[in-house]
Design an enzyme around this catalytic site. Structure first.
Site, short mmCIF file in Angstrom:
data_model
loop_
_atom_site.label_atom_id
_atom_site.label_comp_id
_atom_site.label_asym_id
_atom_site.label_seq_id
_atom_site.Cartn_x
_atom_site.Cartn_y
_atom_site.Cartn_z
N GLY A 1 -15.37 90.47 -60.40
CA GLY A 1 -15.34 89.18 -61.08
C GLY A 1 -15.86 89.33 -62.49
N GLY B 1 -18.27 92.52 -62.60
CA GLY B 1 -17.59 93.76 -62.20
C GLY B 1 -16.53 94.17 -63.21
CE LYS C 1 -28.54 85.25 -60.10
NZ LYS C 1 -27.75 85.43 -61.31
N GLY D 1 -30.11 88.28 -67.24
CA GLY D 1 -28.85 88.86 -67.75
C GLY D 1 -29.04 90.07 -68.64
CB ILE E 1 -33.46 89.79 -71.49
CG1 ILE E 1 -32.87 88.64 -72.31
CG2 ILE E 1 -34.83 90.16 -72.00
CD1 ILE E 1 -33.70 87.35 -72.25
N GLY F 1 -17.63 75.52 -66.82
CA GLY F 1 -17.72 76.62 -65.84
C GLY F 1 -19.10 77.26 -65.80
CE LYS G 1 -31.39 84.50 -62.94
NZ LYS G 1 -30.76 83.66 -63.95
N1 LIG Z 1 -21.80 85.91 -64.03
C1 LIG Z 1 -22.96 86.14 -64.63
O1 LIG Z 1 -23.14 85.84 -65.79
C2 LIG Z 1 -24.06 86.82 -63.87
C3 LIG Z 1 -25.29 87.02 -64.51
C4 LIG Z 1 -26.32 87.69 -63.84
C5 LIG Z 1 -26.13 88.09 -62.54
N2 LIG Z 1 -24.94 87.83 -61.91
C6 LIG Z 1 -24.79 88.28 -60.53
O2 LIG Z 1 -23.74 89.22 -60.48
C7 LIG Z 1 -23.07 89.15 -59.23
C8 LIG Z 1 -21.59 88.93 -59.47
O3 LIG Z 1 -21.43 87.74 -60.18
P1 LIG Z 1 -20.03 87.32 -60.85
O4 LIG Z 1 -20.33 86.20 -61.75
O5 LIG Z 1 -19.32 88.52 -61.36
O6 LIG Z 1 -19.27 86.76 -59.57
P2 LIG Z 1 -17.72 86.41 -59.43
O7 LIG Z 1 -17.07 86.31 -60.75
O8 LIG Z 1 -17.62 85.32 -58.46
O9 LIG Z 1 -17.16 87.74 -58.73
C9 LIG Z 1 -17.44 88.10 -57.42
C10 LIG Z 1 -16.54 89.22 -57.02
O10 LIG Z 1 -16.84 89.61 -55.69
C11 LIG Z 1 -15.63 89.80 -54.97
N3 LIG Z 1 -15.84 89.63 -53.55
C12 LIG Z 1 -16.13 88.47 -52.89
N4 LIG Z 1 -16.25 88.73 -51.57
C13 LIG Z 1 -16.02 90.05 -51.42
C14 LIG Z 1 -16.00 90.93 -50.31
N5 LIG Z 1 -16.23 90.49 -49.07
N6 LIG Z 1 -15.73 92.25 -50.52
C15 LIG Z 1 -15.50 92.71 -51.77
N7 LIG Z 1 -15.51 91.92 -52.86
C16 LIG Z 1 -15.78 90.63 -52.69
C17 LIG Z 1 -14.67 88.78 -55.55
O11 LIG Z 1 -13.35 89.19 -55.28
P3 LIG Z 1 -12.06 88.38 -55.82
O12 LIG Z 1 -12.15 88.47 -57.32
O13 LIG Z 1 -10.92 89.13 -55.29
O14 LIG Z 1 -12.20 86.99 -55.30
C18 LIG Z 1 -15.04 88.86 -57.04
O15 LIG Z 1 -14.32 89.88 -57.66
C19 LIG Z 1 -23.79 88.03 -58.46
O16 LIG Z 1 -24.79 88.58 -57.65
C20 LIG Z 1 -24.41 87.18 -59.56
O17 LIG Z 1 -25.55 86.47 -59.15
C21 LIG Z 1 -23.92 87.21 -62.55
#
Ligand SMILES: NC(=O)c1ccc[n+]([C@@H]2O[C@H](COP(=O)([O-])OP(=O)(O)OC[C@H]3O[C@@H](n4cnc5c(N)ncnc54)[C@H](OP(=O)(O)O)[C@@H]3O)[C@@H](O)[C@H]2O)c1
Length: 428
Positions: free
Chosen positions: A13, A16, A107, A136, A138, A189, A207
């Site tokens: 997502g 990743g 987290k 994030g 930092i 969003g 956190k």
């Molecule tokens: N976004 C931010 O700014 C941010 C900041 C700090 C920390 N984080 C942390 O980073 C992590 C990811 O966040 P994100 O924002 O990137 O989330 P996201 O955009 O919702 O992406 C989640 C990903 O996980 C995949 N997924 C869901 N279930 C799965 C499974 N059973 N097996 C394999 N893959 C699976 C989804 O696949 P599909 O794409 O195919 O649905 C998607 O690619 C979380 O722990 C979040 O708390 C995020």
């Protein structure tokens, strides 16, 4: 050439996909800096056909994150799925059990299972790193674990949920109500699928619990975090706090006291001229105080593709360089069980209430405070609106317990309309 460090990335997502982009676009730089190539062997997500804005054709695909974590051609499992349990936890456990290092941004998983996962990593000779999970982009985990390791940490404080800070800033700068600012954040969003994680202070509380574990060598104790969200903050509070020289922030504070560990994530007032008071929009800020170093202030993007992927890469590159650190900066078995402080350090409080126009109304409120041992520092009364006149009181330092006694007594006077608002004032 030195052996490459081979990654398996689960979750494609926002974060990743950002990590895959950095690895593809900066391959030469990463090799130069770590002394070995960083490659991706395989990736996993739910939907194989989704366009991620980056080519994945060079990598093997796994539908199952656990299978990815166990692959022989994966040295480091990068968990970017999210969620405290479910596939993220199952795959992390599988990777550690198989002797693979893990980097995660999760987290929620660490706040709930940090101790067990850190122990599992240690038992298997692996590292488990989580820079991206807190604030994030930092590098606050690195700062606490490494750069400030020689300090007794006296306090860690921070605004660590950009969405809440965005909502509070929009209420203040654009005069929006809480509901309007919430809707705006939703349209942009910014909110989690379950918004309560953001506005209820839960995400920021996760956190804070992780930072406290590193700062004080304690087992992660998210359940001991005193949590309050921003849902009850009104535009009147924001305006009237501003009138008194303050801003309202969802602020996390942790400090070790003689009475135990204080961990609190709650809306509170900070001086408008302080660095925290001037923090607008979605930005994060973390302030750490050490006995030797004094105060350190770090400010930056707390979320988003680039900043979060940047933090993930910092951890991956440490592993490529051979840096092996304990998850929380010391062996998992040496982390102490938390004794939570039952009474928070005294602080001044901001009180807002509507006073019904009756003779001696203000005196009754002052008596209720006085009888609870609370003295008034400043007071301001505004013109009557509807049935009541807004009154603001800034108290001298007091405990929340004493204040609660005073609030009950005030309600019994019959001169206070509705429930008074009471917010802690943090000196920063
Ligand atoms: N976004 C931010 O700014 C941010 C900041 C700090 C920390 N984080 C942390 O980073 C992590 C990811 O966040 P994100 O924002 O990137 O989330 P996201 O955009 O919702 O992406 C989640 C990903 O996980 C995949 N997924 C869901 N279930 C799965 C499974 N059973 N097996 C394999 N893959 C699976 C989804 O696949 P599909 O794409 O195919 O649905 C998607 O690619 C979380 O722990 C979040 O708390 C995020």
């Amino acid at each position: 050439m030195t052996e490459p460090l081979r990654l398996g990335i689960a979750g494609l997502g926002t974060v990743g996909a950002g990590v895959v982009k950095i690895i593809r676009q900066k391959a030469a730089l990463l090799t130069e800096r770590t002394g070995r190539p960083i490659t991706i062997s395989a990736v996993a997500a739910r939907n194989r056909d989704k366009d991620r804005g980056v080519s994945l054709s060079d990598y093997a695909w796994e539908d199952d994150a656990v299978a990815l974590a166990k692959r022989d051609d994966v040295d480091v499992f990068v968990e970017l799925i999210g969620g405290s349990d479910g596939p993220a936890k199952a795959a992390t456990e599988a990777a550690l059990t198989a002797g693979k290092d893990v980097v995660t941004a999760n987290k929620a998983m660490l706040a709930h299972h940090g101790q067990a996962l850190a122990q599992l990593a240690e038992d298997n000779g692996c590292v488990l790193r989580f820079e991206a999970a807190v604030a994030g982009g930092i590098p606050v985990i690195k700062a606490l674990t490494e750069g400030l390791a020689g300090n007794d940490i006296t306090q860690v404080m921070g605004v660590m949920n950009g969405t809440c800070n965005y909502i509070l800033t929009r209420m203040e700068n654009a005069g929006l109500s809480y509901d309007q600012a919430f809707d705006e954040a939703d349209k942009l969003g910014y909110l989690e699928a379950d918004p309560e994680l953001d506005v209820g202070g839960i995400d920021a509380g996760h956190k804070l619990a992780l930072l406290a574990a590193i700062a004080y060598g304690t087992q992660v104790a998210f359940d001991a975090v005193e949590l309050e969200g921003i849902g009850k903050v009104s535009i009147a509070d924001i305006r009237q706090a501003a009138d008194m020289g303050y801003k309202i922030k969802l602020l996390g504070v942790c400090r070790m006291t003689g009475r135990g560990l204080e961990q609190r994530m709650a809306p509170c007032l900070v001086p408008a001229t302080s660095p925290l008071g001037q923090l607008d929009g979605g930005t994060n800020m973390v302030m750490i105080e050490g006995d030797q170093v004094g105060q350190i202030v770090m400010r930056g993007a707390g979320a988003g593709e680039g900043p979060t992927a940047s933090a993930v890469m910092g951890d991956v590159m440490d592993i490529a360089r051979g840096t092996r650190l304990s998850t929380f900066g010391q062996p998992a078995s040496s982390l102490k069980l938390v004794t939570a402080a039952q009474v928070a350090t005294p602080a001044p409080y901001y009180l807002r209430m509507g006073l019904i126009d009756k003779p001696g109304a203000l005196a009754k409120v002052a008596t209720a405070l006085g009888e609870a041992g609370i003295s008034i520092n400043r007071m301001r009364q505004y013109d009557q609106t509807n049935d009541a006149a807004p009154v603001l009181i800034v108290t001298h330092k007091t405990t929340r317990a004493a204040l609660d006694i005073a609030l009950v007594a005030m309600n019994a006077t019959g001169v206070v309309a509705g429930d008074p608002v009471a917010l802690r004032i943090e000196s920063v």
